[in-house]
Design a protein around this motif. Structure first.
Motif, PDB file in Angstrom:
ATOM      1  N   GLY A 162       0.780  -1.225   0.000  1.00 21.37           N
ATOM      2  CA  GLY A 162       0.000   0.000   0.000  1.00 21.37           C
ATOM      3  C   GLY A 162       0.817   1.283   0.000  1.00 21.37           C
ATOM      4  N   VAL A 163       2.148   1.192   0.104  1.00 22.55           N
ATOM      5  CA  VAL A 163       3.015   2.375   0.144  1.00 22.55           C
ATOM      6  C   VAL A 163       3.647   2.573  -1.240  1.00 22.55           C
ATOM      7  CG1 VAL A 163       5.054   3.411   1.202  1.00 22.55           C
ATOM      8  CG2 VAL A 163       3.501   2.008   2.580  1.00 22.55           C
ATOM      9  N   PRO A 164       3.493   3.767  -1.831  1.00 24.70           N
ATOM     10  CA  PRO A 164       4.075   3.992  -3.156  1.00 24.70           C
ATOM     11  C   PRO A 164       5.597   3.865  -3.155  1.00 24.70           C
ATOM     12  CG  PRO A 164       2.438   5.665  -2.666  1.00 24.70           C
ATOM     13  CD  PRO A 164       2.688   4.903  -1.391  1.00 24.70           C
ATOM     14  N   VAL A 165       6.107   3.268  -4.220  1.00 27.35           N
ATOM     15  CA  VAL A 165       7.549   3.145  -4.442  1.00 27.35           C
ATOM     16  C   VAL A 165       7.792   3.418  -5.921  1.00 27.35           C
ATOM     17  CG1 VAL A 165       7.440   0.638  -4.817  1.00 27.35           C
ATOM     18  CG2 VAL A 165       9.577   1.680  -4.139  1.00 27.35           C
ATOM     19  N   LEU A 166       8.868   4.130  -6.219  1.00 26.72           N
ATOM     20  CA  LEU A 166       9.221   4.459  -7.587  1.00 26.72           C
ATOM     21  C   LEU A 166      10.254   3.460  -8.080  1.00 26.72           C
ATOM     22  CD1 LEU A 166       9.370   6.402 -10.071  1.00 26.72           C
ATOM     23  CD2 LEU A 166      11.079   7.699  -8.780  1.00 26.72           C
ATOM     24  N   VAL A 167      10.012   2.909  -9.274  1.00 21.72           N
ATOM     25  CA  VAL A 167      10.975   2.010  -9.904  1.00 21.72           C
ATOM     26  C   VAL A 167      11.406   2.641 -11.225  1.00 21.72           C
ATOM     27  CG1 VAL A 167      11.397  -0.288 -10.872  1.00 21.72           C
ATOM     28  CG2 VAL A 167       9.952  -0.038  -8.834  1.00 21.72           C
ATOM     29  N   LEU A 168      12.706   2.823 -11.385  1.00 20.42           N
ATOM     30  CA  LEU A 168      13.279   3.345 -12.618  1.00 20.42           C
ATOM     31  C   LEU A 168      13.765   2.150 -13.434  1.00 20.42           C
ATOM     32  CD1 LEU A 168      15.361   6.273 -11.078  1.00 20.42           C
ATOM     33  CD2 LEU A 168      13.026   6.337 -12.014  1.00 20.42           C
ATOM     34  N   MET A 169      13.252   2.033 -14.660  1.00 21.20           N
ATOM     35  CA  MET A 169      13.515   0.858 -15.493  1.00 21.20           C
ATOM     36  C   MET A 169      13.819   1.289 -16.913  1.00 21.20           C
ATOM     37  SD  MET A 169      13.710  -2.421 -15.916  1.00 21.20           S
ATOM     38  CE  MET A 169      13.155  -3.042 -14.346  1.00 21.20           C
ATOM     39  N   ASP A 170      14.701   0.567 -17.588  1.00 23.74           N
ATOM     40  CA  ASP A 170      14.973   0.890 -18.990  1.00 23.74           C
ATOM     41  C   ASP A 170      13.732   0.585 -19.829  1.00 23.74           C
ATOM     42  OD1 ASP A 170      15.400  -1.494 -21.037  1.00 23.74           O
ATOM     43  OD2 ASP A 170      16.164  -2.208 -19.110  1.00 23.74           O
ATOM     44  N   GLY A 171      13.568   1.334 -20.897  1.00 19.81           N
ATOM     45  CA  GLY A 171      12.361   1.266 -21.711  1.00 19.81           C
ATOM     46  C   GLY A 171      12.112  -0.039 -22.423  1.00 19.81           C
ATOM     47  N   ALA A 172      13.126  -0.868 -22.577  1.00 19.90           N
ATOM     48  CA  ALA A 172      12.962  -2.139 -23.277  1.00 19.90           C
ATOM     49  C   ALA A 172      12.596  -3.285 -22.340  1.00 19.90           C
ATOM     50  CB  ALA A 172      14.244  -2.484 -24.027  1.00 19.90           C
TER      51      ALA A 172
END
Length: 172
Positions: A63-73
């Motif tokens: 329930g807690v927001p987390v940001l994930v940075l991922m390559d576009g492919a």
């Protein structure tokens, strides 16, 4: 502190990067009126590889927001995110939660400059390039940055959370 009025970046993003001492990013923001809402659209507009796009994705971990940075492919493996965070359950956050939490709409979420701070995970796949492109707060704007610098400014932990096809293992 004032921000340049001529930047196509979202005003909140422009203010945030200026406050972070990164105002030199603003002249490098590129605007694509036809849109760069998806990683593929952004890569096509920029003329770069799909994997050079840095997607900023919001998940809910217990329930807690987390940001994930991922390559576009690549796609995020929610089980790896769950394991990394020690969470019981990880799901994709709903659009209204994303906008409320970050201050940006899906398709324009930058890697930093959000309304609220949260835990950030960055997949190692971003390190495969000397430059990656990320959203500048709107579905029409992107900016280039060296991946380690982007990860550092996002306050991200470097992890392996992309889906693998079974023939490869994280870290391989």
């Amino acid at each position: 502190m004032t921000t340049p009025a001529h930047t196509p970046a979202h005003p909140r993003f422009a203010e945030a990067v200026t406050a972070m001492g990164l105002a030199e990013l603003l002249p490098r923001v590129r605007n694509f009126p036809e849109g760069a809402r998806t990683a593929q659209e952004a890569a096509d507009a920029i003329g770069c590889e799909l994997s050079q796009i840095c997607k900023s994705l919001i998940f809910a971990a217990d329930g807690v927001p987390v940001l994930v940075l991922m390559d576009g492919a690549s796609r995020v493996d929610v089980e790896l995110v769950r394991s990394e965070l020690g969470a019981e359950k990880v799901t994709r956050a709903k659009a209204d939660v994303v906008r409320e939490f970050t201050g940006y709409a899906i398709g324009g979420i930058p890697p930093f400059g959000h309304v609220n701070r949260t835990r950030v995970l960055a997949d190692r796949s971003l390190l495969a390039h000397t430059t990656v492109w990320a959203a500048a707060g709107t579905p029409h704007t992107v900016f280039p940055m060296e991946p380690t610098e982007l990860i550092a400014h996002a306050g991200a932990a470097l992890v392996d959370v992309r889906e693998h096809d079974g023939r490869e293992r994280p870290g391989a």
